[in-house]
Design a protein around this motif. Structure first.
Motif, PDB file in Angstrom:
ATOM      1  N   THR A 109     -79.331 -64.489 -14.245  1.00  0.00           N
ATOM      2  CA  THR A 109     -78.533 -64.338 -12.968  1.00  0.00           C
ATOM      3  C   THR A 109     -79.567 -64.070 -11.871  1.00  0.00           C
ATOM      4  N   TYR A 110     -79.419 -64.846 -10.657  1.00  0.00           N
ATOM      5  CA  TYR A 110     -80.044 -64.168  -9.626  1.00  0.00           C
ATOM      6  C   TYR A 110     -79.144 -64.121  -8.385  1.00  0.00           C
ATOM      7  N   ILE A 124     -79.215 -71.314   3.332  1.00  0.00           N
ATOM      8  CA  ILE A 124     -79.176 -71.686   1.904  1.00  0.00           C
ATOM      9  C   ILE A 124     -78.371 -70.957   1.049  1.00  0.00           C
ATOM     10  N   THR A 125     -77.644 -71.691   0.121  1.00  0.00           N
ATOM     11  CA  THR A 125     -76.554 -71.114  -0.487  1.00  0.00           C
ATOM     12  C   THR A 125     -76.782 -71.233  -2.106  1.00  0.00           C
ATOM     13  N   THR A 172     -71.844 -70.891  -9.960  1.00  0.00           N
ATOM     14  CA  THR A 172     -72.241 -70.347  -8.621  1.00  0.00           C
ATOM     15  C   THR A 172     -70.939 -69.471  -8.089  1.00  0.00           C
ATOM     16  N   PRO A 173     -70.729 -68.267  -8.831  1.00  0.00           N
ATOM     17  CA  PRO A 173     -69.427 -67.672  -8.556  1.00  0.00           C
ATOM     18  C   PRO A 173     -69.413 -67.416  -7.102  1.00  0.00           C
ATOM     19  N   ARG A 176     -74.189 -66.351  -2.825  1.00  0.00           N
ATOM     20  CA  ARG A 176     -75.344 -65.836  -3.070  1.00  0.00           C
ATOM     21  C   ARG A 176     -75.680 -65.541  -4.443  1.00  0.00           C
ATOM     22  N   THR A 177     -75.020 -65.997  -5.356  1.00  0.00           N
ATOM     23  CA  THR A 177     -75.175 -65.630  -6.811  1.00  0.00           C
ATOM     24  C   THR A 177     -75.306 -66.974  -7.702  1.00  0.00           C
ATOM     25  N   ILE A 178     -76.218 -67.152  -8.363  1.00  0.00           N
ATOM     26  CA  ILE A 178     -76.522 -68.430  -9.320  1.00  0.00           C
ATOM     27  C   ILE A 178     -76.880 -68.032 -10.751  1.00  0.00           C
TER      28      ILE A 178
END
Length: 562
Positions: A109-110, A124-125, A172-173, A176-178
Motif C-alpha cells: 500500500t502506498y 496525479i491520482t 484505489t480506495p 491518494r491511496t493505491i
C-alpha cells in the motif's frame, strides 16, 4: 534485464566502450565526481550517436532511455540520486514513503504526496498510477520492464486497460491511496515500482502510438520539440513542484539532445569546448581519445567510474565435456584475464573480475576461486584438472562471439590462452543484429559465448543472479541462463533469498550464493567495464558512482555562458 553496453548497443548515455588496444598509466583519473556546484538556469546539451528507443516508458527499457525518462517521468518509488549517501537505495518519489507491506507479503500500500500534477495541470491520482501501471499488460505497448506484470496478480488473459478494461488486483480506495496485490511475496517490490513501467498517466490516454512522439510529463521537464533520430528539446514543466521532489534538482531551464553525431566527432567537440559545447555531456569517450586526455586541462575534467555491468563467458553445461565440473574449472584456470582486459581496451576501460557481482552492486564480496599470477591464467593447473577429468590431450570447443571488434579480440585472447592448456577453441562469429537471439536459443547455442549483464537495480543482486542461473527459467527462446545450469540447491537458494524481508541480510546471502555458483564454474567472469566521461567545462553535478549519469542532478556552473 539489461545487457552490458560492451556486449549490446544500449542507446544514448549507456553507449559502451569500443576497445582497440591496451591503455596504460597517465590516462583519466579514477574519479566518479566532476563539475563543481550547479545553479539554476541555462540549457544542458547532450550529444549522442544513437537515438532513444521510445518516449513511452511502457515500451522503453535500456540504460540510455531510462536516463532520459528520469527528467520527464516520476514513479511512486525511485532510485536515490547519484549524490545520495547510498545511491543504490530506493526512496519515495510520488509516494509519501516506501510501501507498507502486509504480514503475508502479498499486499503493498502506498499514499501519494499532495499537490503532484501532470504537465496539463491535472492532479496525479491513484487511478492515474493504476492506469499507467496497467498499460504494461498491453501486448503492443507493454514491451518494456516486465517486473510489475510478472509480480502483480492480474487475471489470466488480462491485456491492459485498452483491451481488457479495469485491473481489479490494483485497488484505489481513494484518490491518494493505491494497493497492489501480488501473486507471491516479493520484498523488493519498491524497486520494481521504480522501473519506467510504473509511470502514471491520465486515465484513458496513451493508446496505440499516442506516446511515440508526444508524452504527458509528471517530472520536471516536458517535450518541446522532437525530431526522431535528430533532436529532442525539453522545456520546464510549469506544474512540477520542486518542494515535492527529493530525487531531482532540475537545475537547467532546458535540455537539448542532439542525436546522430558520430562518437569521434563528439569527442572532438568536447575536447575543443567551443560555444555551446562547454555546456555539453555525452556517453563514454572513444578508445582512441583516451591518450589525448592526459593533458592537465582535460585530465582535470575527466571522470572515470566502474559500472554495474559484468562481461563474462558463459559455459554451456549441457555440452560435453563442459558438463564435467573439473573441465569447467580447468577453463576458468586457463583463461588469461589480463589479455582479455587488453583486448577490451586496458585498465582504463575495464577492471578484471573474479566473481559474478561487480563491486558496484550491493551484495558483492571479494573472492577468487581460480587465482593465477597477474590474472594471466594457470595452464599447468588447467592441464592437471583436464587429466583428472579424463581429457589429458584436451578437447575442442566452439566459442560464440559477436561480429564486433572488441568481442572478437576478446575471443581471440581466450582462444590463445586455452590453447596453452591443450583446449582448441574455434570462434563462431555471429552478426550483431542476431547475436543475442542466437545465443539465447538453446538449440542454436554452442559450447560457450561471450556476453554481459547489468542489473535493473543495483540495490541487490535479485536482477543479477536469478536471471542468469535459475534453471527453472531456461526457455526455448530468449534464454538468459546461457550455462543452462539447473542446480536444485541453487534454485532453492534463489527462492529462499528472494523471500527474505531483511534486504541487508538478503544482500549478504546473495554474496554467498555468488561464491557457490562461481565454485560450480558455469561461467568465466572476465571484467567490469568502466565509463570515461569528458563533460564540458561549464557542466556541474556530474556524479557517477556506478558509471551511469543522473540527469536529475546535473546543471551548469554559469547559465549565462555558452
Amino acid at each position: 534485464m539489461k545487457r552490458t553496453s560492451s556486449s549490446a548497443a544500449l542507446a544514448g548515455l549507456a553507449a559502451g566502450v569500443l576497445a582497440l588496444s591496451a591503455c596504460t598509466g597517465g590516462g583519466p583519473s579514477s574519479t566518479t565526481t566532476g563539475g563543481g556546484a550547479a545553479v539554476k538556469g541555462g540549457t544542458v546539451q547532450v550529444l549522442q550517436a544513437t537515438d532513444f528507443s521510445y518516449l513511452d516508458p511502457a515500451r522503453g527499457w535500456d540504460g540510455g532511455v531510462n536516463a532520459l525518462y528520469r527528467l520527464m517521468y516520476r514513479q511512486l518509488i525511485a532510485k536515490a540520486p547519484n549524490d545520495a549517501k547510498d545511491p543504490n537505495a530506493m526512496v519515495p518519489d510520488l509516494a509519501q514513503s516506501l510501501g507498507k507491506v502486509s504480514a503475508d507479503g502479498l499486499t503493498w500500500t502506498y499514499k501519494l504526496k499532495a499537490g503532484i500534477k501532470f504537465d496539463t495541470g491535472a492532479p496525479i491520482t491513484s487511478k492515474d498510477v493504476k492506469f499507467g501501471v496497467s498499460r504494461g499488460w498491453d501486448p503492443e505497448i507493454g514491451i518494456g520492464a516486465p517486473y510489475l506484470k510478472q509480480l502483480i496478480d492480474a487475471p489470466k488473459g488480462y491485456q491492459g486497460p485498452y483491451r481488457s478494461g479495469d485491473l481489479p488486483t490494483i485497488g484505489t480506495p481513494d484518490d491518494r491511496t493505491i494497493v497492489f496485490h501480488l501473486k507471491a511475496p516479493f520484498p523488493e517490490f519498491d524497486a520494481a515500482l521504480s522501473q519506467p513501467s510504473g509511470t502514471p498517466f491520465p486515465v484513458g490516454t496513451g493508446e496505440g502510438n499516442s506516446f511515440i512522439k508526444d508524452v504527458i510529463a509528471s517530472g520536471p521537464y516536458d517535450v518541446e520539440k522532437f525530431v526522431p533520430g535528430s533532436l529532442i528539446q525539453l522545456k520546464r514543466n510549469p506544474h512540477w513542484d520542486a518542494q515535492g521532489d527529493t530525487v531531482r534538482k532540475a537545475y537547467p531551464d532546458a535540455w537539448r539532445f542532439t542525436i546522430g553525431v558520430e562518437g569521434a566527432t563528439i569527442d572532438e567537440r568536447l575536447i575543443a569546448g567551443q560555444g555551446a559545447d562547454i555546456n555539453a555531456i555525452s556517453g563514454s569517450v572513444q578508445t582512441a581519445t583516451v591518450a589525448r586526455l592526459r593533458t592537465p586541462q582535460l585530465k582535470a575534467r575527466t571522470i572515470k567510474a566502474p559500472s554495474t555491468c559484468l562481461t563474462y563467458m558463459g559455459l554451456n553445461t549441457t555440452k560435453k565435456p563442459l558438463g564435467d565440473l573439473k573441465v569447467r574449472q580447468a577453463v576458468n584456470y586457463a583463461v588469461d584475464k589480463g589479455s582479455v582486459l587488453n583486448a577490451t581496451g586496458g585498465k582504463q576501460f575495464a577492471t578484471v573480475s573474479n566473481s559474478l557481482l561487480p563491486p558496484t552492486v550491493s551484495g558483492h564480496v571479494d573472492h577468487d576461486p581460480y587465482p593465477s599470477a597477474d590474472n594471466a591464467g594457470d595452464a599447468a593447473k588447467a592441464k592437471r584438472l583436464l587429466t583428472e577429468a579424463g581429457y589429458p590431450n584436451g578437447f575442442t570447443m566452439t566459442l560464440d562471439v559477436r561480429a564486433q571488434e572488441t568481442a572478437q579480440r576478446q575471443g581471440e585472447a581466450i582462444q590463445q590462452a586455452l590453447k596453452r592448456a591443450g583446449i582448441k577453441v574455434e570462434l563462431n562469429v555471429i552478426d550483431g543484429s542476431t547475436y543475442y537471439e542466437t545465443i539465447g536459443t538453446p538449440s542454436q547455442q554452442h559450447d560457450a559465448a561471450i556476453t554481459g549483464w547489468c542489473p535493473d537495480w543495483a540495490s541487490s543482486a535479485s536482477t543479477f543472479l536469478p536471471p542468469l542461473f535459475d534453471g527453472r527459467h531456461i526457455t526455448a527462446k530468449g534464454n538468459q541462463n546461457l550455462a543452462q545450469l539447473d542446480d536444485d540447491a541453487v534454485n532453492a537458494e534463489i527462492d529462499r533469498i528472494g523471500a527474505m524481508t531483511d534486504l541487508a541480510a538478503a544482500n549478504k546471502a546473495w554474496g554467498e550464493l555468488d561464491k557457490k555458483i562461481t565454485a560450480l564454474a558455469p561461467f568465466v567472469p572476465l571484467n567490469v567495464e568502466n565509463r570515461i566521461y569528458l563533460p564540458g567545462t561549464n557542466v556541474a553535478g556530474m556524479i557517477v558512482p556506478s558509471g551511469d549519469i543522473d540527469y536529475g542532478i546535473i546543471g551548469l556552473k554559469d547559465p549565462a555562458k555558452g
